[in-house]
Design a protein around this motif. Structure first.
Motif, mmCIF file in Angstrom:
data_model
loop_
_atom_site.group_PDB
_atom_site.id
_atom_site.type_symbol
_atom_site.label_atom_id
_atom_site.label_comp_id
_atom_site.label_asym_id
_atom_site.label_seq_id
_atom_site.Cartn_x
_atom_site.Cartn_y
_atom_site.Cartn_z
ATOM 1 N N GLY A 1 0.827 -1.204 0.000
ATOM 2 C CA GLY A 1 0.000 0.000 0.000
ATOM 3 C C GLY A 1 0.856 1.247 0.000
ATOM 4 O O GLY A 1 0.631 2.171 -0.778
ATOM 5 N N MET B 1 3.892 1.655 -0.985
ATOM 6 C CA MET B 1 4.653 1.899 -2.209
ATOM 7 C C MET B 1 3.747 2.212 -3.392
ATOM 8 O O MET B 1 4.234 2.596 -4.449
ATOM 9 C CB MET B 1 5.603 0.743 -2.523
ATOM 10 N N SER B 2 2.447 2.107 -3.195
ATOM 11 C CA SER B 2 1.535 2.470 -4.276
ATOM 12 C C SER B 2 1.165 3.945 -4.230
ATOM 13 O O SER B 2 0.378 4.406 -5.034
ATOM 14 C CB SER B 2 0.269 1.626 -4.202
ATOM 15 N N VAL B 3 1.717 4.668 -3.266
ATOM 16 C CA VAL B 3 1.415 6.092 -3.153
ATOM 17 C C VAL B 3 2.567 6.878 -3.771
ATOM 18 O O VAL B 3 3.728 6.614 -3.480
ATOM 19 C CB VAL B 3 1.247 6.482 -1.675
ATOM 20 N N SER B 4 2.224 7.808 -4.625
ATOM 21 C CA SER B 4 3.260 8.597 -5.276
ATOM 22 C C SER B 4 4.010 9.451 -4.253
ATOM 23 O O SER B 4 3.420 9.957 -3.298
ATOM 24 C CB SER B 4 2.620 9.487 -6.331
ATOM 25 N N LEU C 1 4.944 12.313 -4.462
ATOM 26 C CA LEU C 1 4.397 13.660 -4.396
ATOM 27 C C LEU C 1 3.374 13.782 -3.273
ATOM 28 O O LEU C 1 3.288 14.795 -2.602
ATOM 29 C CB LEU C 1 3.738 14.021 -5.732
ATOM 30 N N PHE C 2 2.600 12.702 -3.055
ATOM 31 C CA PHE C 2 1.590 12.771 -1.999
ATOM 32 C C PHE C 2 2.236 12.849 -0.626
ATOM 33 O O PHE C 2 1.746 13.548 0.252
ATOM 34 C CB PHE C 2 0.665 11.559 -2.065
ATOM 35 N N ILE D 1 3.455 16.499 -0.261
ATOM 36 C CA ILE D 1 2.359 17.454 -0.091
ATOM 37 C C ILE D 1 1.713 17.272 1.281
ATOM 38 O O ILE D 1 1.497 18.233 2.023
ATOM 39 C CB ILE D 1 1.319 17.271 -1.217
ATOM 40 N N TYR E 1 1.766 19.876 4.466
ATOM 41 C CA TYR E 1 0.482 20.418 4.910
ATOM 42 C C TYR E 1 0.283 20.189 6.403
ATOM 43 O O TYR E 1 -0.035 21.122 7.143
ATOM 44 C CB TYR E 1 -0.648 19.766 4.116
ATOM 45 N N LEU F 1 16.063 15.672 -6.956
ATOM 46 C CA LEU F 1 15.397 16.760 -7.658
ATOM 47 C C LEU F 1 14.112 17.169 -6.962
ATOM 48 O O LEU F 1 13.859 18.349 -6.716
ATOM 49 C CB LEU F 1 15.073 16.337 -9.086
ATOM 50 N N ILE F 2 13.292 16.193 -6.622
ATOM 51 C CA ILE F 2 11.972 16.519 -6.095
ATOM 52 C C ILE F 2 12.070 17.120 -4.704
ATOM 53 O O ILE F 2 11.516 18.195 -4.432
ATOM 54 C CB ILE F 2 11.107 15.252 -6.038
ATOM 55 N N SER G 1 13.482 20.663 -4.715
ATOM 56 C CA SER G 1 12.684 21.776 -5.222
ATOM 57 C C SER G 1 11.432 21.989 -4.385
ATOM 58 O O SER G 1 10.994 23.118 -4.230
ATOM 59 C CB SER G 1 12.353 21.623 -6.701
ATOM 60 N N PHE G 2 10.889 20.937 -3.801
ATOM 61 C CA PHE G 2 9.719 21.142 -2.944
ATOM 62 C C PHE G 2 10.095 21.873 -1.663
ATOM 63 O O PHE G 2 9.344 22.710 -1.174
ATOM 64 C CB PHE G 2 9.088 19.803 -2.561
#
Lengths: 326, 463, 725
Positions: A153, A155-158, A160-161, A164, A168, A267-268, A271-272
């Protein structure tokens, strides 16, 4: 050993030439020198004369790979490719379009990248091994089954989530750490690092734990473990004393290849979270189409990757005496 | 004809893939050594459930892969310039029912206040009623009851469909002399080799969910609307095809290279091996994001210079998608190639290869006849394992700005847009949620399925 | 079991300790604790500036920094509207002297055609000193200290702060002349060289002279080349005495004074250029392009464009005072409270790099940035539209004391039609009606409300508000797109556009002759996924006319290339004014300035002889009724031809916290930081109140982990027992 390393490094030279060739071809297909000139001269009031002058100034008025007009060796040497490639191998990356020395920039921006990537890597390995051991220990029980499902489960989440969501909750709602940014030195730096490291570790939990668990299970299935257990050793002792050590070999040899690349950063994440490291440097360079920086980063990445490969081979030979470096 | 068929590049490849899968299925069904591992896969309840979910996604993706120009009204035989798909036609109400801007799931009023001029000339800032969402309600206060009633109705319909499917299956699986009731009992107790119980439950859940989604989306925006008022549910459905294409075609296009080079390197060794190794180490050493970025930018340049080759936005977007698959294939090709090379290394020393060589078989024949079939399990495992990571990679690439075309629906594009919506107050959470749910469903199912396939096919794990 | 209990107790204690300790301080403060309560302004920048050399910098993110540091002779008055020039280092605004071809003096009212040259004589104030800088440092003997550095002397020096000694020097007129000459420097590629080459006498030849001279001096070297511009005279710029210099312009060009309020015309001390062109400097990233040397209110002390730029008060700053007069309403807004006070009012300004909008916005809300531009995404949270179409901050913002500043930018975003295109271009009735129909169909009011959240006004022509020639209400509205309803311009109904389209030969969006559906191609440089919604919207607009819009999104480079070749049909572009004069907008439609063939800025390639003739007359006139009349006629011509669908003049919204004072939006002046004032005490108080850390989630996570560990421990014990048995 040393002779082996030297030979591997010599092998790297044609690879790096190839990498450079690909970068050049791709980049110059995208960006003619005219385009570069236009980007760097700004948006307003750019005349063709200004572009021609800029190209001449940067030496971009030469042919790309083959100069038919020149004589002898200059046919190859007096080209954009040759003139800009040779220096790379001497570690001279040239200057970026805003006139900064790229090598110095890399040295400066390397540290923020390492500050994020290294803890993420180290903490990550520790956490993943712990979880994997737990699952292996409880193999065959409902804990293991649900643990694996949870891993799948997760590893099925990107990624990015995770980023974010983390920003938050932790920063926006709970005011626990600054939402982004970076500062060098001391405890003050810690609060900037905490969130990216946690997010980085959490986003990798699923896949790594599952992978390491399979390493453990493979080890547990071997004869010597059964022998140890038959000797009457308790399960934890078997796990810690025998299985852990042996399962670490595939784990560590598997991750050695990425260690040099930690310097290049992510990279991600960068930059985030506004980390001024090499990852965000690369993204900036892509968006502003700064050819020299992109090329330098590709080159650096390739060098580090090759170093990683060599390290992997060495670590294999250290871990298993049967493997010889030849 | 009321329509004119359009074959996009990815459509054609999808048909090829579909044909290959069906062909392989038929072939495997007749050969016991191929059937056995698949039976192992089918026996796993989780894998069976995952297969049902994957089939649902595949159905949506396939519906969205038949494209055509609709005929224009007016009767002079001209066709619209717009490219539509079968899914667009089925979901026409969803596509047409656009609001002005954001609205929450099941909302009856807009998300932002607007200056509304009342008939009596009074001007006020208020949340206007939506044009379509919940427009059938006289009184928005009765919304909850209305939703419940419609959901119940849809659930009933879904269960009805499910019952039909169950009845069909029962009839199909009935052994001679068995009553339907006993077949049903057999299913329910899980006494069969194939976990029918899990399969049917999953099917039931999928059907009920689908029925609810369809039933309610005629009256409400079940996942809300986005900035320009498009139904988010529709966008998520359209994204399914993009995700599937990236996950499957990428491996399809890279497969021939990986097979040829991997086996050749392992079989011939020597200078062939050196060249191939050099080739893939070089490709591998370039950070893949940079490689993808550079290639996508190159494609843009090409398309900008040759606008006449791509007439419609759909064609351009499709070309970019295909190119993205190609370039990601090039980068992921090297991993499989290395695995194949290693395996071939071992196999070529095997007795039967040596024997074939002694008998004078040509190199090509040995590679095709003796080596290829024996490395196919590696290929299969890699393909299913890569699928989910490719779907996830699409989102990241979109974030960097080098993903699929911005005009194409994709989860990556949705997430990207949603990042900004998160900062709104009150938060616009539904696009992100929809992308998350749809993406999670697909990737989770794919991962579970891939696990089962690996366990069944990997000889190391099989013992 | 007892053991697990004690674990749990320990965890609980830990959580309680975390809860109680230090719950008051802000954990999320991104700045060092030592800066608390100081007179420091915190703000952010998005893109790293590329150039800080005043001869090269030409974009607003660069001006944010260098306008505070470099001082051209003139500036825009901070408070007065319409925008007016005021002296900065100059004693007064000069009037030009007109000369004929024989360099004889002409009367001030001479007809422009008779004027061959205009001469501006600028006198600067004595007693202005440069910021402390090592380039000026002298030893005891009065020799420049750092002007003969070798590798050894440069060892370990990677920033200006690494040079221990600094000095200063008085500003002289020759420094201004030096900078004008620098615009022609072959290595600087100044973006305005070609424009100035048209106007400043001798500039074009001078550039050629310098190119030759540079090649001689450099002799093939790439590093450490110093070209002494003082040795090469420029006819159009000369120093008369220590405090006076003259600039000679070809013909009449009153706009030159606006140019001279930009950093391009700021003084440059030759010492600085010589200092930075020593060998080895460039390799250490020590360049004039990165370390500005000016006379301005601030100096750049930390220069890390990846993370943070810091401006600090220039200790040598000359006497400059807060203006005593402004617009009538200014006193009521408290903008004159500091009238007559010595500038600058803030000690230090910290710019942090913030690439992503969301962190930027959240940090502003948490009080860690003092000012913020309003992002579209956060608009609803920040701003509400009052009934009359005005805007104000929302209640939640108001409670925080946040104020909103609005102004219409001196820029325009438009949708252009390529006048060379066979379908949409041309000056015939057919194409004109097609263009008008499209102009009506694209509902910019809706675009502004959806994508800009009301931050903009739909354009009626190229001129934005605040520029001479702009007119409000129905008088200034475009009669081909708008109807005047009860004194308010209202977009014509879509049926009208459909009728126009059918008159243009495309009834119901299909070619009347062939029956083929009309497809238009739209070029845009918007390629990112975040642009998808807007492009969808654009397609929707033409769908109203049953016209297909095919979007061709390419990167900005490719887009420019296409525009240059005239390959576009429809395209979108924008323009930011250089100076507040209508000439700076109307020249975008001037035929000889077209893109194709002339490489100008007229991207629509609009070329109407009448418009061109009027433009040439209007160009050099002083603002007045006569000029207004001509502008009105020009606008009439252009609106009828509709070479653009006049798009949007964006409104700029800035939010600021209650503790920032004296801010008034000024879209022309960039050197505005010196006027701002700050109250650190309320800031510290609010920050503490808004950022109390919420600790229960930490405790909850710890508890959850503990709870998760419990079954594992239990299972482990059970297993141990069975194994033992």
């Amino acid at each position: 050993m040393i002779a082996y390393i030297v030979r591997r490094l010599l092998h790297a030279v044609p690879i790096l030439v190839g990498v450079n060739l690909i970068t050049f071809a791709l980049f110059f297909f995208v960006n003619s020198p005219d385009d570069m000139a236009r980007i760097h001269l700004g948006v307003k009031r750019v005349t063709p004369e200004a572009i021609a002058k800029w190209k001449e100034d940067r030496g971009f008025n030469r042919p790309l790979f083959y100069n038919a007009a020149a004589a002898g060796a200059d046919k190859v040497a007096d080209t954009i490719f040759f003139r800009h490639s040779v220096r790379l191998f001497a570690g001279d990356f040239g200057r970026s379009e805003d006139g900064r020395d790229i090598r110095r920039e890399i040295f400066q921006r390397m540290w923020p990248s390492v500050a994020i990537a290294l803890p993420t890597f180290a903490v990550g390995i520790l956490v993943y091994i712990t979880f994997a051991m737990l699952l292996a220990f409880f193999r065959g029980t409902y804990l293991d089954a649900w643990g694996v499902v949870a891993c799948v489960g997760m590893m099925s989440v990107s990624t990015l989530f995770y980023v974010i969501g983390g920003q938050y909750l932790v920063s926006k709602l709970w005011h626990l750490v600054p939402i982004s940014g970076y500062d060098a030195g001391g405890l003050h730096a810690l609060k900037f690092l905490a969130l990216p490291v946690i997010v980085g570790v959490v986003s990798g939990v699923g896949s790594s734990t599952r992978l390491y668990r399979s390493f453990f299970l493979e080890e547990i299935g071997k004869d010597y473990v059964r022998t140890a257990r038959a000797k009457g050793l308790s399960e934890p002792r078997v796990l810690f004393r025998h299985v852990l050590g042996n399962a670490l070999i595939p784990i560590l040899t598997g991750v050695v290849v990425v260690i040099p690349l930690l310097f290049v950063g992510s990279l991600i994440m960068e930059s985030f979270f506004g980390i001024p490291g090499l990852g965000s440097y690369t993204i900036d360079a892509i968006t502003s189409q700064d050819f020299f920086v992109v090329r330098a980063m590709v080159f650096l990445g390739a060098v580090l990757y090759i170093v990683g490969l060599i390290l992997t081979d060495i670590s294999y030979s250290l871990a298993d005496p049967r493997v010889r470096l030849e | 004809m009321p329509f004119q068929l359009v074959f996009l590049w990815t459509d054609v490849l999808i048909y090829v893939l579909l044909a290959a899968v069906i062909g392989f299925g038929l072939y495997a069904a007749r050969h016991e050594h191929l059937r056995a591992p698949w039976r192992l896969v089918a026996r796993r309840p989780l894998a069976a459930a995952a297969a049902v979910v994957l089939a649902a996604y595949a159905a949506v993706g396939l519906l969205d892969s038949f494209h055509f120009h609709a005929r224009l009204a007016g009767g002079d035989g001209r066709y619209s310039a717009e490219v539509r798909s079968l899914l667009d036609v089925l979901a026409a109400p969803l596509r047409a029912r656009t609001e002005k801007t954001y609205s929450a799931p099941f909302a009856t009023h807009a998300y932002t206040k607007e200056t509304v001029e009342h008939p009596d000339g009074r001007v006020a800032r208020e949340y206007p009623r939506l044009e379509h969402g919940g427009a059938h309600l006289e009184d928005p206060g009765g919304r909850a009851a209305d939703i419940a009633a419609r959901a119940a109705l849809a659930t009933l319909a879904g269960l009805g469909l499910w019952a039909v499917a169950v009845a069909g299956l029962v009839a199909l699986r009935r052994r001679r002399g068995e009553t339907p009731a006993s077949v049903w009992r057999r299913f329910a107790r899980g006494e069969d080799e194939i976990p029918w119980r899990t399969l049917l439950v999953t099917l039931g859940v999928v059907l009920v969910l689908a029925a609810n989604a369809v039933g309610l989306s005629f009256y409400y925006h079940v996942f809300g609307t986005d900035q320009v008022g498009q139904d988010v549910f529709y966008r998520s459905l359209k994204s399914v095809r993009t995700g599937l294409v990236i996950g499957t075609l990428t491996t399809l296009v890279m497969l021939p290279f990986a097979l040829l080079f991997g086996i050749a390197a392992g079989y011939f060794r020597g200078w062939v091996d050196n060249i191939i190794q050099y080739f893939y180490t070089t490709l591998n050493s370039i950070p893949w994001v940079l490689l993808v970025a550079a290639s996508i930018l190159s494609l843009q340049v090409y398309m900008a210079n040759n606008p006449e080759a791509f007439n419609t936005t759909a064609e351009r977007a499709d070309m970019r998608l295909l190119f993205l698959c190609l370039i990601m294939g090039v980068t992921s090709w090297t991993g499989l190639c290395r695995l194949l090379r290693g395996e071939t290394f071992k196999l070529r020393e095997g007795d039967y290869v040596q024997a074939a060589r002694a008998l004078g078989a040509s190199h090509g024949a040995i590679m095709a006849r003796h080596l290829l079939p024996n490395v196919m399990h590696i290929v299969l495992i890699t393909v299913v394992l890569d699928f989910s990571s490719l779907v996830l990679a699409e989102a990241v690439l979109s974030y960097v700005g080098v993903g699929v075309d911005p005009t194409m629906e994709s989860w990556g594009n949705m997430i990207n847009g949603a990042r900004l919506e998160m900062a709104r107050e009150p938060m616009v959470w539904w696009s992100l949620t929809a992308a998350f749910v749809f993406m999670f469903g697909l990737v989770l199912a794919a991962n579970l399925f891939a696990d089962a396939v690996r366990d069944a096919f990997d000889p190391r794990l099989r013992k | 079991m007892g053991q697990t209990n004690s674990y749990r107790r320990a965890l609980l204690l830990l959580a309680l300790a975390a809860l109680s300790c230090n719950a008051r301080a802000e954990w999320n403060n991104p700045y060092p604790a030592a800066e608390e309560g100081k007179n420091i302004l915190y703000t952010a920048f998005r893109e790293r500036p590329k150039h800080l050399d005043p001869a090269r910098a030409y974009s607003s993110n660069e001006y944010d920094f260098i306008a505070q540091i470099y001082e051209p002779p003139f500036q825009y008055h901070y408070l007065k509207r319409p925008y007016a020039l005021a002296p900065l280092t100059a004693v007064a605004l000069p009037r030009p002297a007109y000369l004929d071809t024989q360099s004889r003096r002409l009367p001030p009212d001479a007809p422009p055609a008779a004027v061959a040259y205009s001469v501006y004589e600028i006198r600067i104030r004595p007693g202005i000193y440069y910021q402390p800088h090592p380039a000026f440092a002298r030893d005891a003997a009065g020799k420049l200290l750092y002007h003969a550095l070798d590798e050894r002397a440069l060892a370990g020096k990677y920033a200006i702060a690494d040079f221990p000694r600094t000095g200063t020097r008085e500003l002289v007129a020759a420094d201004y002349v030096y900078q004008i000459k620098r615009l022609a420097h072959p290595k600087l590629h100044s973006p305005i060289l070609s424009v100035m080459g048209e106007y400043i006498v001798g500039m074009k030849d001078y550039a050629a002279t310098l190119t030759r001279a540079y090649a001689d001096v450099a002799g093939g070297r790439e590093d450490g080349v110093y070209l002494d511009l003082a040795r090469y005279p420029l006819a159009g710029a000369e120093a008369v005495d220590r405090y006076t210099y003259r600039v000679k312009i070809r013909g009449v060009y009153p706009q030159i004074r606006y140019w001279m309020a930009m950093p391009f015309f700021a003084p440059m001390p030759p010492e600085a250029e010589r200092f930075f062109s020593q060998p080895g400097m460039q390799a250490r990233n020590l360049t004039l392009d990165w370390y500005p040397v000016g006379t301005g209110a601030y100096m750049l002390t930390v220069n890390d464009p990846n993370r943070r730029m810091v401006l600090e008060r220039n200790p040598n700053y000359h006497d400059e005072f807060y203006p005593r007069a402004g617009e009538p309403a200014d006193a009521g807004r408290g903008l004159l409270a500091d009238a007559g006070k010595r500038l600058p009012l803030i000690d230090k300004v910290v710019f942090s790099r913030e690439k992503e909008g969301i962190p930027y916005w959240n940090k502003f809300l948490q009080g860690y940035y003092d000012r913020s531009a309003v992002l579209t995404e956060s608009f609803d949270q920040a701003v509400r539209l009052t009934g009359s179409g005005d805007t104000d901050v929302t209640e939640s913002m108001k409670q925080k004391g946040i104020r909103l500043l609005t102004s219409v930018a001196a820029s325009t975003y438009y949708l252009g039609f390529n006048m060379l295109d066979p379908v949409v271009g041309g000056y015939g009735e057919r194409a004109r009606k097609l263009r008008q129909a499209v102009s009506i169909a694209i509902d910019y009011e809706e675009q502004i409300s959806i994508f800009r959240n009301g931050r903009g006004i739909a354009a009626q022509g190229p001129l934005p508000p605040g520029i001479f020639g702009y007119e409000d209400g129905c008088a200034g509205s475009n009669p081909h797109v708008y109807d005047c309803v009860r004194g308010v311009p209202r977009r014509k109904p879509i049926e009208f556009a459909r009728r126009l389209l059918s008159e243009a030969g495309y009834p119901d969006g299909r070619d009347a002759r062939t029956g083929a559906p009309l497809t238009l191609y739209f070029e845009t440089a918007a390629t990112g996924p975040e642009e998808k919604a807007r492009l969808d919207w654009m397609r929707k607009q033409l769908q109203k006319l049953n016209v297909q819009l095919e979007v061709r999104a390419t990167d900005y480079n490719r887009f420019q290339e296409k525009m240059r070749k005239g390959d576009a049909q429809l395209f979108e572009w924008g323009w930011n004014a250089d100076y507040p004069d209508p000439e700076n907008f109307l020249f975008l439609l001037y035929g000889p300035n077209r893109k194709v063939g002339a490489d100008g800025e007229n991207a629509a390639n609009y070329d109407n002889p009448e418009f061109n003739r009027l433009f040439e007359r209007m160009k050099n006139m002083e603002n007045g009724p006569e000029r207004l009349a001509i502008i009105r006629r020009m606008l009439d011509v252009a609106r009828r031809d509709a070479p653009w669908a006049w798009g949007v003049h964006p409104k700029l919204f800035t939010l600021e916290h209650a503790w920032v004072l004296n801010a008034k939006p000024n879209n022309m002046a960039n050197n505005t930081l010196k006027y701002l004032r700050l109250e650190p005490a309320p800031r510290a108080r609010d920050r503490a109140a808004w950022n109390r850390p919420v600790l229960w989630p930490v405790a909850a996570v710890l508890l959850l982990l503990a709870a998760g560990a419990a079954p594992a421990v239990i299972a482990y014990r059970r297993r141990e027992r069975t194994v033992r048995r």
